[in-house]
Design a protein around this motif. Structure first.
Motif, PDB file in Angstrom:
ATOM      1  N   SER A  65       1.538  -2.064  -5.060  1.00 31.03           N
ATOM      2  CA  SER A  65       1.527  -2.328  -3.897  1.00 31.03           C
ATOM      3  C   SER A  65       2.197  -3.030  -2.312  1.00 31.03           C
ATOM      4  N   LEU A  66       1.676  -1.935  -1.652  1.00 24.86           N
ATOM      5  CA  LEU A  66       2.563  -2.158  -0.402  1.00 24.86           C
ATOM      6  C   LEU A  66       2.925  -4.411   0.098  1.00 24.86           C
ATOM      7  N   THR A  67       2.768  -5.468  -0.039  1.00 20.30           N
ATOM      8  CA  THR A  67       2.689  -6.355   0.744  1.00 20.30           C
ATOM      9  C   THR A  67       2.296  -6.462   2.330  1.00 20.30           C
ATOM     10  N   SER A  68       1.807  -7.446   3.203  1.00 19.75           N
ATOM     11  CA  SER A  68       1.774  -7.178   4.174  1.00 19.75           C
ATOM     12  C   SER A  68       3.346  -7.195   4.970  1.00 19.75           C
ATOM     13  N   LYS A  69       4.277  -7.631   4.488  1.00 21.47           N
ATOM     14  CA  LYS A  69       5.684  -7.276   4.797  1.00 21.47           C
ATOM     15  C   LYS A  69       6.284  -6.172   4.940  1.00 21.47           C
ATOM     16  N   GLY A  70       5.386  -4.986   3.788  1.00 20.43           N
ATOM     17  CA  GLY A  70       5.610  -4.017   3.562  1.00 20.43           C
ATOM     18  C   GLY A  70       4.632  -2.931   4.136  1.00 20.43           C
ATOM     19  N   GLU A  71       3.861  -3.075   4.884  1.00 22.32           N
ATOM     20  CA  GLU A  71       2.714  -2.764   5.453  1.00 22.32           C
ATOM     21  C   GLU A  71       4.011  -2.437   6.914  1.00 22.32           C
ATOM     22  N   GLU A  72       3.931  -3.804   7.390  1.00 18.34           N
ATOM     23  CA  GLU A  72       5.010  -3.733   8.235  1.00 18.34           C
ATOM     24  C   GLU A  72       6.008  -2.617   8.695  1.00 18.34           C
ATOM     25  N   LEU A  73       6.636  -2.178   7.802  1.00 14.06           N
ATOM     26  CA  LEU A  73       7.474  -1.585   7.824  1.00 14.06           C
ATOM     27  C   LEU A  73       7.047   0.011   7.847  1.00 14.06           C
ATOM     28  N   ILE A  74       5.459   0.089   7.800  1.00 20.89           N
ATOM     29  CA  ILE A  74       5.288   1.381   7.417  1.00 20.89           C
ATOM     30  C   ILE A  74       5.612   2.340   8.476  1.00 20.89           C
ATOM     31  N   PRO A  75       4.921   1.151  10.144  1.00 22.13           N
ATOM     32  CA  PRO A  75       5.644   2.353  11.125  1.00 22.13           C
ATOM     33  C   PRO A  75       6.744   3.267  11.264  1.00 22.13           C
ATOM     34  N   ILE A  88       9.574   5.510  -1.634  1.00 18.74           N
ATOM     35  CA  ILE A  88       8.642   4.453  -2.842  1.00 18.74           C
ATOM     36  C   ILE A  88       7.358   3.658  -2.096  1.00 18.74           C
ATOM     37  N   LEU A  89       7.716   3.199  -0.668  1.00 19.87           N
ATOM     38  CA  LEU A  89       7.198   3.056   0.377  1.00 19.87           C
ATOM     39  C   LEU A  89       6.006   3.901   1.048  1.00 19.87           C
ATOM     40  N   TRP A  90       6.405   5.098   1.185  1.00 22.70           N
ATOM     41  CA  TRP A  90       5.958   5.909   1.479  1.00 22.70           C
ATOM     42  C   TRP A  90       4.295   6.750   0.785  1.00 22.70           C
ATOM     43  N   PHE A  91       4.731   6.243  -0.806  1.00 22.62           N
ATOM     44  CA  PHE A  91       3.852   6.662  -1.628  1.00 22.62           C
ATOM     45  C   PHE A  91       2.996   5.731  -1.791  1.00 22.62           C
ATOM     46  N   LEU A  92       3.224   4.612  -1.786  1.00 27.23           N
ATOM     47  CA  LEU A  92       2.398   3.080  -1.742  1.00 27.23           C
ATOM     48  C   LEU A  92       1.721   2.879  -0.516  1.00 27.23           C
ATOM     49  N   LYS A  93       1.767   3.533   0.583  1.00 27.68           N
ATOM     50  CA  LYS A  93       1.776   3.696   1.949  1.00 27.68           C
ATOM     51  C   LYS A  93      -0.235   3.951   1.427  1.00 27.68           C
ATOM     52  N   PRO A  94      -1.162   4.875   0.709  1.00 26.08           N
ATOM     53  CA  PRO A  94      -2.094   4.394   1.300  1.00 26.08           C
ATOM     54  C   PRO A  94      -3.138   4.071  -0.066  1.00 26.08           C
ATOM     55  N   THR A  95      -1.823   4.004  -1.131  1.00 21.93           N
ATOM     56  CA  THR A  95      -3.166   2.492  -2.247  1.00 21.93           C
ATOM     57  C   THR A  95      -1.739   2.030  -3.265  1.00 21.93           C
ATOM     58  N   GLU A  96      -2.438   1.248  -4.007  1.00 19.47           N
ATOM     59  CA  GLU A  96      -1.356   0.830  -5.000  1.00 19.47           C
ATOM     60  C   GLU A  96      -1.148   2.481  -5.984  1.00 19.47           C
ATOM     61  N   ARG A  97      -0.288   1.660  -6.703  1.00 14.32           N
ATOM     62  CA  ARG A  97      -0.233   3.079  -7.710  1.00 14.32           C
ATOM     63  C   ARG A  97       0.729   2.586  -9.164  1.00 14.32           C
ATOM     64  N   ARG A  98       0.524   3.429  -9.841  1.00 12.94           N
ATOM     65  CA  ARG A  98       1.391   2.480 -11.727  1.00 12.94           C
ATOM     66  C   ARG A  98       2.548   3.573 -11.503  1.00 12.94           C
ATOM     67  N   TYR A  99       3.573   2.395 -12.229  1.00 13.52           N
ATOM     68  CA  TYR A  99       4.658   3.167 -12.396  1.00 13.52           C
ATOM     69  C   TYR A  99       4.872   4.340 -12.789  1.00 13.52           C
ATOM     70  N   SER A 100       4.090   4.921 -13.751  1.00 12.43           N
ATOM     71  CA  SER A 100       3.775   6.838 -14.049  1.00 12.43           C
ATOM     72  C   SER A 100       3.561   7.297 -13.233  1.00 12.43           C
ATOM     73  N   GLU A 101       2.685   7.364 -12.232  1.00 13.90           N
ATOM     74  CA  GLU A 101       3.215   7.473 -11.206  1.00 13.90           C
ATOM     75  C   GLU A 101       3.372   7.949  -9.844  1.00 13.90           C
ATOM     76  N   ILE A 102       4.784   7.076 -10.183  1.00 13.80           N
ATOM     77  CA  ILE A 102       5.704   6.474  -9.083  1.00 13.80           C
ATOM     78  C   ILE A 102       6.766   7.529 -10.056  1.00 13.80           C
ATOM     79  N   LYS A 103       6.477   7.764 -10.840  1.00  8.97           N
ATOM     80  CA  LYS A 103       8.362   8.119 -11.554  1.00  8.97           C
ATOM     81  C   LYS A 103       7.317   9.671 -11.933  1.00  8.97           C
ATOM     82  N   ALA A 104       6.123   9.766 -11.506  1.00 10.33           N
ATOM     83  CA  ALA A 104       5.602  11.300 -11.373  1.00 10.33           C
ATOM     84  C   ALA A 104       6.306  12.147  -9.600  1.00 10.33           C
ATOM     85  N   PHE A 105       6.134  11.539  -8.941  1.00 12.90           N
ATOM     86  CA  PHE A 105       6.318  11.264  -7.704  1.00 12.90           C
ATOM     87  C   PHE A 105       7.791  11.724  -7.748  1.00 12.90           C
ATOM     88  N   LEU A 106       8.055  10.837  -7.649  1.00 11.48           N
ATOM     89  CA  LEU A 106       9.601  10.422  -7.865  1.00 11.48           C
ATOM     90  C   LEU A 106      10.176  11.622  -9.217  1.00 11.48           C
TER      91      LEU A 106
END
Length: 119
Positions: free
Chosen positions: A92-102, A38-56
């Protein structure tokens, strides 16, 4: 090893295990089968619930909702509800969530290097 209760870490554990607390905290924040993806999928941009559900595609609605709520409660993602009919919700990722991306990026590289190669 880590003593986690519903309110977080046991204070005695934190005092006694300072050297591993950071790892235990991070592991607890990311615990859950789908949170990394989920975090990886949100990395480039915000996503709707349906987009996340379709990805997973093979995650149940209940599991996805639970994982999203936990990520939001831990301050790793934000949830924005737009006052529309029907309601539109974006994550979308928060700044705290963005810290986990590396860390997630390193996991991705490790998997590419040592995982099965799909042609």
């Amino acid at each position: 090893m880590s003593k986690i209760c519903k309110d977080g870490f046991d204070r005695e554990y934190v005092k006694e295990q300072r050297e591993v607390y950071g790892i235990a905290y991070t592991q607890n924040a990311l615990s859950g089968r789908w949170k990394y993806l989920i975090l990886w999928f949100l990395k480039p941009t915000e996503r709707r619930y349906s987009e996340i559900k379709a990805f997973l595609w093979n995650i149940s609605q209940g599991s996805l909702t639970k994982q999203l709520r936990e990520l939001e409660a831990d301050g790793l993602i934000s949830r924005k509800v737009y006052p529309e009919v029907p309601p539109r919700v974006e994550y979308s990722l928060t700044s705290k969530g963005e810290e986990l991306i590396p860390i997630i990026d390193l996991m991705e590289e490790f998997g590419k290097k040592f995982g099965e190669h799909v042609d």
